[in-house]
Design a protein around this motif. Structure first.
Motif, PDB file in Angstrom:
ATOM      1  N   THR A 180      55.076  53.388  41.528  1.00 54.24           N
ATOM      2  CA  THR A 180      54.601  53.944  42.915  1.00 54.24           C
ATOM      3  C   THR A 180      54.692  52.692  43.927  1.00 54.24           C
ATOM      4  O   THR A 180      54.985  51.611  43.692  1.00 54.24           O
ATOM      5  N   HIS A 181      55.163  53.430  45.182  1.00 51.65           N
ATOM      6  CA  HIS A 181      55.231  52.530  46.447  1.00 51.65           C
ATOM      7  C   HIS A 181      54.099  52.757  47.004  1.00 51.65           C
ATOM      8  O   HIS A 181      53.540  53.841  47.288  1.00 51.65           O
ATOM      9  N   ALA A 182      53.842  51.577  47.872  1.00 50.83           N
ATOM     10  CA  ALA A 182      52.392  51.572  48.779  1.00 50.83           C
ATOM     11  C   ALA A 182      52.881  50.597  49.813  1.00 50.83           C
ATOM     12  O   ALA A 182      53.277  49.515  49.877  1.00 50.83           O
ATOM     13  N   HIS A 183      52.162  50.657  51.007  1.00 50.45           N
ATOM     14  CA  HIS A 183      52.234  49.772  52.066  1.00 50.45           C
ATOM     15  C   HIS A 183      50.623  49.789  52.446  1.00 50.45           C
ATOM     16  O   HIS A 183      49.751  50.720  52.387  1.00 50.45           O
ATOM     17  N   CYS A 184      50.208  48.311  53.080  1.00 53.09           N
ATOM     18  CA  CYS A 184      48.850  48.044  53.271  1.00 53.09           C
ATOM     19  C   CYS A 184      49.145  46.992  54.206  1.00 53.09           C
ATOM     20  O   CYS A 184      49.975  46.193  54.213  1.00 53.09           O
ATOM     21  N   ASP A 185      47.903  46.873  54.783  1.00 53.07           N
ATOM     22  CA  ASP A 185      47.925  45.405  55.906  1.00 53.07           C
ATOM     23  C   ASP A 185      47.520  44.221  54.982  1.00 53.07           C
ATOM     24  O   ASP A 185      47.866  43.398  55.333  1.00 53.07           O
ATOM     25  N   VAL A 186      46.585  44.404  54.224  1.00 59.60           N
ATOM     26  CA  VAL A 186      45.964  43.414  53.407  1.00 59.60           C
ATOM     27  C   VAL A 186      45.905  43.676  51.822  1.00 59.60           C
ATOM     28  O   VAL A 186      45.291  44.564  51.559  1.00 59.60           O
ATOM     29  N   LEU A 187      46.570  42.871  51.193  1.00 58.34           N
ATOM     30  CA  LEU A 187      46.348  42.770  49.714  1.00 58.34           C
ATOM     31  C   LEU A 187      45.432  41.685  49.105  1.00 58.34           C
ATOM     32  O   LEU A 187      45.726  40.589  49.461  1.00 58.34           O
ATOM     33  N   VAL A 188      44.336  42.183  48.474  1.00 59.85           N
ATOM     34  CA  VAL A 188      43.652  41.227  47.978  1.00 59.85           C
ATOM     35  C   VAL A 188      43.565  41.084  46.205  1.00 59.85           C
ATOM     36  O   VAL A 188      43.540  41.956  45.744  1.00 59.85           O
ATOM     37  N   MET A 228      48.602  38.796  52.476  1.00 55.86           N
ATOM     38  CA  MET A 228      47.822  38.649  51.041  1.00 55.86           C
ATOM     39  C   MET A 228      46.916  37.712  51.032  1.00 55.86           C
ATOM     40  O   MET A 228      47.020  36.746  51.707  1.00 55.86           O
ATOM     41  N   ILE A 229      45.790  37.812  50.364  1.00 56.66           N
ATOM     42  CA  ILE A 229      44.672  37.030  50.290  1.00 56.66           C
ATOM     43  C   ILE A 229      44.422  36.906  48.730  1.00 56.66           C
ATOM     44  O   ILE A 229      44.164  37.628  48.124  1.00 56.66           O
TER      45      ILE A 229
END
Length: 512
Positions: free
Chosen positions: A168-176, A286-287
């Motif tokens: 799957t492909h995904a977009h996000c502002d923050v990945l923890v 990324m955090i």
């Protein structure tokens, strides 16, 4: 009368305690476990310590860890689609009908003829076969078959794996990356601003680091706070929570890859469910909240079955309600060993002694174990161990050499402190920074789209982990254009020695 096997389980502990009991096989022996617990936990509950043999000398191997850091307990899983070798027993979830087998032995795990090579270890240095078996010309092909039978880890499957995976492909502002206390706080702070957040953790549960804590967070028991936080995150439409998912790669321009395990058990009749999902993510920031791993201690014969990391011993108790041993010696050079002793003291297990290499000190956990009445041997070390297939004795010696004694035990829990898990920080060229005062490497977080919080970022107290995690989540979301909400300052209270704000965890400090 309660059987010895059942006595390894402790009532009132474990996240899987309410799940149904199941039957599974290990080396064709039928055993009982609890659905959803790890194979490692189920083996310990059945008093099985020996799970494999070492790569070269075929030395007995047992569990040492509780998660993906496990180096010893590699097994082959028999599935309808074929054999799956080199699976970590600590990461395999048992289910009705699971069949697992140990590896690298003949004719049996308990009686392995390959162990004879250990007697000739001085004559068999690394790479000796590349020089010894090269002649006469063409002889290598003859020797190769024997060497491959003696060495190696698992066998290559003979049939194709008919299981399938998806992506799957995904977009996000923050990945923890990481769902401990700091990761949960970061995801909560960013999620409340409306930022698109993905929170991933390799375990089925979030907040495992808060299990067993006696203190409260804002008048809520620590692990219950983690559960409530996850419930809130799942209720936010802009947040995606993915357990059983490991962040495996971090690349330029915010490209991140993850592997999600969708199921462990075989497909039910008529179903067609993928086994894994490969995530390809574009994240603006990324955090990293990947925590830290415990270091083992070095002494002769520290690889016997029955020698484990102290945090793993506590983890099996709190996570699965399983005792790793009944007569326990703890060897430590920091406060983690004392914390494990405090956990175990609440069960029926006997703590023979705590062997501490430090001079006498009385931090919060040291005071706690002293008040309980657990014997402590200061300025002492473990010098050797005995036991053919399972640990049964350890040699304890004072650092001055004046006192030397063999102690009977069935488990040695060891702790050399914690090392931050910083591998994701170096994937794009970041450097590890040596902190001499703590004796650890910390990540260099000078990249604009990367932050580290919690133990992996150098936070020492739970208060710092929660506060810094929340502040970082707010700051990242604010820099991306989202409106930050009010600040959050958790109040820790209770009878935990580390509940106070200024009681720093000694885990990242340099042990003298």
């Amino acid at each position: 009368m309660t059987s010895s096997v059942e006595s390894m389980r402790v009532l009132g502990y474990g996240l899987t305690a309410g799940n149904p009991k199941v039957k599974f096989r290990f080396n064709d022996k039928v055993l009982h476990g609890i659905d959803g617990e790890s194979l490692g936990a189920a083996l310990l509950a059945n008093q099985i310590r020996l799970v494999g043999r070492s790569f070269k000398y075929h030395r007995p191997r047992g569990l040492i860890g509780i998660g993906s850091e496990e180096p010893n307990a590699l097994v082959s899983i028999e599935r309808p689609t074929g054999i799956e070798p080199n699976s970590r027993a600590t990461m395999v979830r048992i289910y009705e009908g699971l069949s697992a087998k140990s590896q690298n032995h003949w004719p049996s795990l308990e009686t392995d003829l390959g162990a004879v090579t250990s007697y000739f270890s001085p004559l068999l240095p690394a790479g000796f076969y590349y020089k010894t078996f090269m002649g006469p010309s063409g002889a290598w092909h003859f020797y190769e078959r024997m060497i491959r039978r003696m060495a190696g880890l698992g066998n290559v499957p003979e049939t194709p794996d008919t299981d399938f995976s998806t992506q799957t492909h995904a977009h996000c502002d923050v990945l923890v990356a990481g769902g401990g206390g700091a990761g949960l706080a970061s995801a909560l702070a960013a999620g409340r601003t409306g930022a698109r957040v993905i929170l991933a953790d390799e375990n089925p549960w979030f907040g495992l680091g808060l299990l067993g804590e006696n203190h409260t967070i804002n008048e809520t028991i620590a692990y219950e706070w983690a559960e409530r936080t996850i419930d809130e995150l799942k209720s936010l439409p802009n947040v995606t929570v993915v357990p059983n998912t490991t962040v495996i790669g971090r690349y330029e321009d915010g490209f991140i890859t993850m592997i999600e395990t969708l199921r462990d058990s075989p497909d039910l009749p008529g179903e067609r469910i993928p086994r894994y999902r490969f995530w390809k993510i574009r994240s603006k920031h990324m955090i990293m909240a990947t925590g830290a791993l415990e270091r083992p201690l070095v002494f002769p014969n520290n690889d016997r079955p029955g020698i484990m990391l102290a945090t793993a011993v506590s983890g099996y108790l709190h996570r699965y309600g399983v005792l790793a041993g009944k007569h326990i010696v703890i060897f430590t050079n920091n406060s983690i060993g004392h914390r494990t002793a405090a956990d175990i003291s609440k069960t029926s297990a006997e703590i023979v002694t705590i062997v501490d290499s430090r001079t006498e000190c009385f931090g919060p956990w040291e005071k706690a174990t002293s008040e309980i009445g657990i014997p402590i041997r200061w300025q002492s070390t473990v010098r050797n161990t005995k036991g053919r297939l399972n640990l049964n004795r350890v040699l304890v010696q004072s650092t001055s050499g004046q006192r030397r004694e063999w102690l009977d035990c069935d488990l040695l829990a060891m702790s050399g402190g914690l090392s931050p898990t910083i591998n994701l920080s170096v994937h794009t060229g970041g450097k590890a920074v040596w902190e001499k005062s703590r004796g650890v490497f910390l990540p260099d977080t000078h990249e604009n789209d990367f932050e580290a919080v919690g133990l992996c970022g150098g936070d020492e107290s739970l208060q710092d982990c929660l506060v810094n995690g929340y502040v970082t989540g707010q700051l990242v979301a604010s820099n991306l254009g989202y409106q930050s909400g009010p600040s959050w300052s958790p109040t820790l209270d209770g009878n935990d020695p580390l509940a106070s704000e200024d009681a720093a965890l000694p885990m990242l400090r340099h042990s003298q």
